[in-house]
Enzyme design. Sequence first.
Site, PDB file in Angstrom:
ATOM      1  N   ASP A 257       0.839  -1.197   0.000  1.00 24.28           N
ATOM      2  CA  ASP A 257       0.000   0.000   0.000  1.00 24.28           C
ATOM      3  C   ASP A 257       0.874   1.247   0.000  1.00 24.28           C
ATOM      4  O   ASP A 257       1.653   1.466   0.932  1.00 24.28           O
ATOM      5  CB  ASP A 257      -0.919   0.011   1.222  1.00 24.28           C
ATOM      6  CG  ASP A 257      -1.861   1.192   1.166  1.00 24.28           C
ATOM      7  OD1 ASP A 257      -2.851   1.123   0.416  1.00 24.28           O
ATOM      8  OD2 ASP A 257      -1.587   2.202   1.839  1.00 24.28           O
TER       9      ASP A 257
ATOM     10  N   TYR B  76       3.191  10.064   0.614  1.00 25.66           N
ATOM     11  CA  TYR B  76       4.146   9.465   1.545  1.00 25.66           C
ATOM     12  C   TYR B  76       5.581   9.805   1.161  1.00 25.66           C
ATOM     13  O   TYR B  76       6.506   9.568   1.945  1.00 25.66           O
ATOM     14  CB  TYR B  76       3.981   7.941   1.602  1.00 25.66           C
ATOM     15  CG  TYR B  76       2.612   7.457   2.009  1.00 25.66           C
ATOM     16  CD1 TYR B  76       1.666   8.308   2.610  1.00 25.66           C
ATOM     17  CD2 TYR B  76       2.237   6.130   1.793  1.00 25.66           C
ATOM     18  CE1 TYR B  76       0.416   7.851   2.962  1.00 25.66           C
ATOM     19  CE2 TYR B  76       0.980   5.660   2.152  1.00 25.66           C
ATOM     20  CZ  TYR B  76       0.070   6.533   2.727  1.00 25.66           C
ATOM     21  OH  TYR B  76      -1.167   6.073   3.070  1.00 25.66           O
TER      22      TYR B  76
ATOM     23  N   LYS C  67      -2.311   6.093  -4.373  1.00 26.31           N
ATOM     24  CA  LYS C  67      -3.417   7.018  -4.128  1.00 26.31           C
ATOM     25  C   LYS C  67      -3.156   8.383  -4.773  1.00 26.31           C
ATOM     26  O   LYS C  67      -2.030   8.889  -4.748  1.00 26.31           O
ATOM     27  CB  LYS C  67      -3.607   7.203  -2.613  1.00 26.31           C
ATOM     28  CG  LYS C  67      -3.734   5.897  -1.851  1.00 26.31           C
ATOM     29  CD  LYS C  67      -3.930   6.111  -0.372  1.00 26.31           C
ATOM     30  CE  LYS C  67      -3.740   4.801   0.392  1.00 26.31           C
ATOM     31  NZ  LYS C  67      -2.328   4.429   0.536  1.00 26.31           N
TER      32      LYS C  67
ATOM     33  N   HIS D  21      -7.259   9.686  -2.376  1.00 28.59           N
ATOM     34  CA  HIS D  21      -6.717   9.566  -1.021  1.00 28.59           C
ATOM     35  C   HIS D  21      -7.639  10.195   0.028  1.00 28.59           C
ATOM     36  O   HIS D  21      -7.834   9.634   1.115  1.00 28.59           O
ATOM     37  CB  HIS D  21      -5.334  10.222  -0.966  1.00 28.59           C
ATOM     38  CG  HIS D  21      -4.478   9.714   0.137  1.00 28.59           C
ATOM     39  ND1 HIS D  21      -3.114   9.640   0.061  1.00 28.59           N
ATOM     40  CD2 HIS D  21      -4.779   9.250   1.375  1.00 28.59           C
ATOM     41  CE1 HIS D  21      -2.622   9.153   1.179  1.00 28.59           C
ATOM     42  NE2 HIS D  21      -3.612   8.921   1.999  1.00 28.59           N
TER      43      HIS D  21
END
Length: 325
Positions: free
Chosen positions: A46, A51, A79, A112
């Site tokens: 994931d 990030y 995402k 997201h």
Amino acid sequence: MSFGNVIQLNTGAPIPQIGLGTWLSKPNEVESAVEIAVRNGYRHLDLARIYRNQDEVGRALKKVIPSVVTREQLFITSKLWNCSHQQGPAEAELDETLEQLGLSYLDLYLIHWPVAFEPGNGLVPPHPTKEGEALLDLKTSLVDTWKTMIKLKESGKVKAIGVSNFTIEHIKGLIDATGVVPAVNQIEAHPLLPQDDLVAYCKQVGVHITAYSPLGNNLVGKPMLTENAAVKEVAEKLGATPAQVLVAWGVYRGYSVIPKSVQEGRIISNFKQVALSEADYKKVTAIGEGNFERFNIPIRFQPKWDIGLFNEELEKTATYQVKIA
């Protein structure tokens, strides 16, 4: 090892029930974590643009494809970030993600958050007059973005599309407007945040739930759920770790679960599944009764997002609400 369970999405594709989360990882930690995970049996990863570590994941994938696994044996989620909810930026961000990962397609691509930012000024554009706030795009609706996601799926660059952090009202709005049901809703899910109404609705319309932060988190300075006495008691009884018990709680509820770790021992341990009896499940569930806690609320992010998403008490001061259609 895990039980090897997979769950069939509404697209017909199988998603491995246990995956590796990569949120809240420090720079240069994720490359090693992903390589360790894949070498130890994980097949579900994931990821997300925000990030800021997808290039590291890409380096790890080069080390394990095709020497350990084929691309087709992995289920890879990423995402779409808030600043790319508009069609042109969304297409560009997906291409950037694929380039970072060294892949030609994603198995699953999620919106997201049900929040759009103004594009063109970084991942979290600062508000020009309100210090400490992000600049929201109040024109682009969730339905607009969902229609863009549908086009991305039609391009063949993503096999399935879904959402993350969406409520019943958000998902219903997408389905009513387009007839296209999200494959997945990825949500914060743990015994302090069972969200039974949302879980029931998603089951009714065929949206699979992936649970992030299954161990809770320490974003608000509260004790981790792995320290809870009831969780530790069940773990001791089963000869398991508290983390394994919390992952098993999500599995019992039918979720796919994506615990995050960058430590080799925990990565391996989190993948070793245990099964909860009904009594064990009820004991762990009971810790959330009268003890509700949502850790991940954007109005307390820095910079703040001045928008209400979940009808939380904390969000009552929000100036704006989500534009669904």
